[in-house]
Design an enzyme around this catalytic site. Sequence first.
Site, PDB file in Angstrom:
ATOM      1  N   ASP A 641       0.800  -1.234   0.000  1.00  0.00           N
ATOM      2  CA  ASP A 641       0.000   0.000   0.000  1.00  0.00           C
ATOM      3  C   ASP A 641       0.829   1.280   0.000  1.00  0.00           C
ATOM      4  OD1 ASP A 641      -2.292  -1.509   0.018  1.00  0.00           O
ATOM      5  OD2 ASP A 641      -2.480  -1.523   2.201  1.00  0.00           O
ATOM      6  N   THR A 642       2.028   1.228  -0.579  1.00  0.00           N
ATOM      7  CA  THR A 642       2.771   2.500  -0.715  1.00  0.00           C
ATOM      8  C   THR A 642       2.429   3.185  -2.037  1.00  0.00           C
ATOM      9  OG1 THR A 642       4.638   1.230  -1.559  1.00  0.00           O
ATOM     10  CG2 THR A 642       4.752   1.911   0.726  1.00  0.00           C
ATOM     11  N   GLY A 643       1.762   2.432  -2.944  1.00  0.00           N
ATOM     12  CA  GLY A 643       1.309   3.026  -4.203  1.00  0.00           C
ATOM     13  C   GLY A 643       2.171   2.686  -5.398  1.00  0.00           C
ATOM     14  N   HIS A 706       3.679  -7.636  -0.612  1.00  0.00           N
ATOM     15  CA  HIS A 706       3.315  -8.385   0.599  1.00  0.00           C
ATOM     16  C   HIS A 706       4.458  -9.286   1.056  1.00  0.00           C
ATOM     17  CE1 HIS A 706      -0.941  -7.345   1.060  1.00  0.00           C
ATOM     18  NE2 HIS A 706      -0.855  -7.078  -0.219  1.00  0.00           N
ATOM     19  N   HIS A 826      -1.855  10.022  -7.092  1.00  0.00           N
ATOM     20  CA  HIS A 826      -3.239  10.492  -7.279  1.00  0.00           C
ATOM     21  C   HIS A 826      -3.291  11.748  -8.147  1.00  0.00           C
ATOM     22  CE1 HIS A 826      -6.163   8.056  -5.216  1.00  0.00           C
ATOM     23  NE2 HIS A 826      -5.273   7.821  -4.249  1.00  0.00           N
TER      24      HIS A 826
END
Length: 1220
Positions: A641-643, A706, A826
């Site tokens: 989830d760091t992108g 992960h 984003h």
Amino acid sequence: MGKKQKNKSEDSTKDDIDLDALAAEIEGAGAAKEQEPQKSKGKKKKEKKKQDFDEDDILKELEELSLEAQGIKADRETVAVKPTENNEEEFTSKDKKKKGQKGKKQSFDDNDSEELEDKDSKSKKTAKPKVEMYSGSDDDDDFNKLPKKAKGKAQKSNKKWDGSEEDEDNSKKIKERSRINSSGESGDESDEFLQSRKGQKKNQKNKPGPNIESGNEDDDASFKIKTVAQKKAEKKERERKKRDEEKAKLRKLKEKEELETGKKDQSKQKESQRKFEEETVKSKVTVDTGVIPASEEKAETPTAAEDDNEGDKKKKDKKKKKGEKEEKEKEKKKGPSKATVKAMQEALAKLKEEEERQKREEEERIKRLEELEAKRKEEERLEQEKRERKKQKEKERKERLKKEGKLLTKSQREARARAEATLKLLQAQGVEVPSKDSLPKKRPIYEDKKRKKIPQQLESKEVSESMELCAAVEVMEQGVPEKEETPPPVEPEEEEDTEDAGLDDWEAMASDEETEKVEGNKVHIEVKENPEEEEEEEEEEEEDEESEEEEEEEGESEGSEGDEEDEKVSDEKDSGKTLDKKPSKEMSSDSEYDSDDDRTKEERAYDKAKRRIEKRRLEHSKNVNTEKLRAPIICVLGHVDTGKTKILDKLRHTHVQDGEAGGITQQIGATNVPLEAINEQTKMIKNFDRENVRIPGMLIIDTPGHESFSNLRNRGSSLCDIAILVVDIMHGLEPQTIESINLLKSKKCPFIVALNKIDRLYDWKKSPDSDVAATLKKQKKNTKDEFEERAKAIIVEFAQQGLNAALFYENKDPRTFVSLVPTSAHTGDGMGSLIYLLVELTQTMLSKRLAHCEELRAQVMEVKALPGMGTTIDVILINGRLKEGDTIIVPGVEGPIVTQIRGLLLPPPMKELRVKNQYEKHKEVEAAQGVKILGKDLEKTLAGLPLLVAYKEDEIPVLKDELIHELKQTLNAIKLEEKGVYVQASTLGSLEALLEFLKTSEVPYAGINIGPVHKKDVMKASVMLEHDPQYAVILAFDVRIERDAQEMADSLGVRIFSAEIIYHLFDAFTKYRQDYKKQKQEEFKHIAVFPCKIKILPQYIFNSRDPIVMGVTVEAGQVKQGTPMCVPSKNFVDIGIVTSIEINHKQVDVAKKGQEVCVKIEPIPGESPKMFGRHFEATDILVSKISRQSIDALKDWFRDEMQKSDWQLIVELKKVFEII
């Protein structure tokens, strides 16, 4: 002085005795009387020696100090050397002085012979070498001990002859001694040598009077008796000596001619060195001691014509002179000054240094000579071997023709007829004789040559023996034509024995090949016996060879032609190389030829292919084009989830992350970014030179973040040229980020850091169309401060990991500092700067690594099963090119897989390889690309290992061997158990991740597969129902389950767990295991008995019978409700079952070791209740009653509740209850 006078008087008496003895001997009647005076003389000499010993020692020490004090050096060298070095010089000097007076000559001869005896320390008749002079004080003793004999006619001639022989021996021994001294003598030994020489000279000087006197006496005696016959005998003796000397010289000349040049130089140098040392020593000794040379002594001696009275007068004069000399010596003995001593010491040190230097030079020269000799011998040996190999190869070719049956002698035809007859006989008996064609073709096995089977060794031995016979024939024919008819008796007998052995075995008769081998051996025997037949056979062979060569040109390209080509190539190489490189080339070719001798056709083809592959790789590595660069491979790494995927989506304008299960990347993916997209993304960067971009694009690899996917991260990082490490600016470095940093460090892979999620900074204003540095300047003060604070914190965290980091616009040295690029996936801020930095770094720092090379380098990334396409493999093509129809070798679970490329699929530009797209089909693909390959038999392919292409069929086994070495490590990781679950996944990467999780959870796995779950998978999993029902489970990760497979699983009782996210699968399976375990524990609750040992507290007996209620102490183990108790000391009487346990009036389930509890024991249903005091007492120890079934139940289902001490108690109780 009194002592000396006494000695003189003793000497005079001694002289009288000697004269009487001599007179008696001359008359012929004094033989018996002679011995006694001589003995007494010897004793007196000894006494004299003892008396003068102290004086001699003092003289020695002083003369050592005054080595170089005197100024005379080279004047007397020749004079000092002559009397000691050669007998020839002595004789010549004597001859010159002897011409005038014969009597004088005779007396001088006698005198000289006696002097030689004294110097060389000889006994009566045995000759000792001059080298004995080196032995200091022993020599002096011998000198004094020697008895003096009167000389008759025969004695004189003998002495002269002995002297010449002794001189020759002496000269030889001195040479040997000098050699020993030059090679291994130290400075100390040379000093000793000097001292011993000085000592001898002193003795000569100190005792000249007695010697001369005795000499005169002998002279007088011999002069009176000498006859013409004696003179003639002496003349003959001298002539014989001269002849012997000439012969010795001739022998030495011959020996010198035989010696090689190197040895000549060596001996000369040693000789010159030895002479130089002797001359310097002698000159110094003569200067220091003042030894009177032989010529002077001769001059001093009286003539033979004078009578006895005159001789006596002379003796008295000599004694007076001796006294004067002794006085002078005493004056000299006062010793030199300190300066003289110092000068002498320096001179000695210089002499030692010079000797050491000469020694070193000599050793170096000898070493050089030895090396040259060894090199020459090696070259000769190699030449010889080359010739032998050529001959051997020729013989092999002839042998092969004979074995093929093209040349048949009379004996061979008979042997073949016999073999055919036996075959027919066997067929008539009904034995099935297999033909060559019907036999199944054996697959060639490529092994180490050391591990050969015994039959092969025997065959090669036979061949080598036959070759030796052939070689022997040739040698006999060429060298000794007369002996052609007589063959050696031993070898043919051996050959015949082997033939007989072959014929005895009916299996050997059935095989054509073996009969041919036997025949081939026969031929060689007959060749020796019939040289005429051999000539005819050779003519036939030549004709057959020509036809054979034509056939080989048409058909067999892999056989002898390949060998001939290799020979040509090696010959060309040898001719082109310099002399220095020759030995190594020949060595390598030797090993090739030697290995050819006992290799099969397949092995030769294997080696040929190997050489071809190596040559091709070498050429490709030389033809690297640094002007033309390939696309760099960029790997994206980071924590969950760091992108990572989001950054790529922003670059590609895709939405891959939205389509992923749970937004989690679980596969490795590749995206090709073309040059146009790079220019589009970096349009806001002002100082970016778009004109001079040399790279054709970029290949970006996305990896899972992960924990379980460390294998995929490892695989991705091993491929890439440069990496992007994505770090969340809000969280800093996290566990998987640190793991990724360590991976990159170990692979030595350069990387840049994307500080992602800057849009989450408070009051961030986005500006995707401008440079991120400019965007930061536009932000409010509080936003800037927060950014700087967080950036500094991350720089500190990098420093803790041993890395220097700086923001990219402040980084002046990108080689030592890692660049940090602020980005937002984003809003799109900083994406242009990220791409710009990647392009700049790869073009400048990695230009050599990205240079275009034709050598194929590709790696299998993923193995996927796609509907309509079957099993496909995703390959990252790093270098070279792939074509449709190429034969590829890929690693497989059961070994390398050889298949053909049926299709090369590429995703459209800016599209992800792993996402199902409208793939574009290509005939040829160039690096660097992510390619999907369609082919046959790819189901068991292993990812993470290289893909190889075989351009020719014979290269396949070579490339297979290469892959096998790399496969071993990966296959060791996947070890299947006999009992275990069945695992299925969509890709090998996710399968490895799942297996890693199972390994850490200690769950065994019995079967693995890639692709959808079919009925066959359920069948395999159902086998576990018989062995262990808990493992009758299929873990299906990210794969489809067929309807009929699900129905079959339900009917058989096989559980299928399916999930798209790996963690959900983990959770479902762990929950299932826990439920299953609880169920089993309930089931085995009454069987499992926990071990315990309790002691009764006699003061707390509340009820003695039915139920027994009492207080106890738990000594070992644990007491649980339902535990049956017994008393081993009372014949294992069962007292009942524990139904309740209380501590402080509170009920508990378990009582552990050391606790004092109250227990209620109820009797076993159906048995009479036991009573405390009757059936057992307070002194008895109570234990739980265990059995084999209870122990097994504990092992299987209650292992977690047991401690180590409990297991030890079980072992103890097993012995008590005698449980096996």
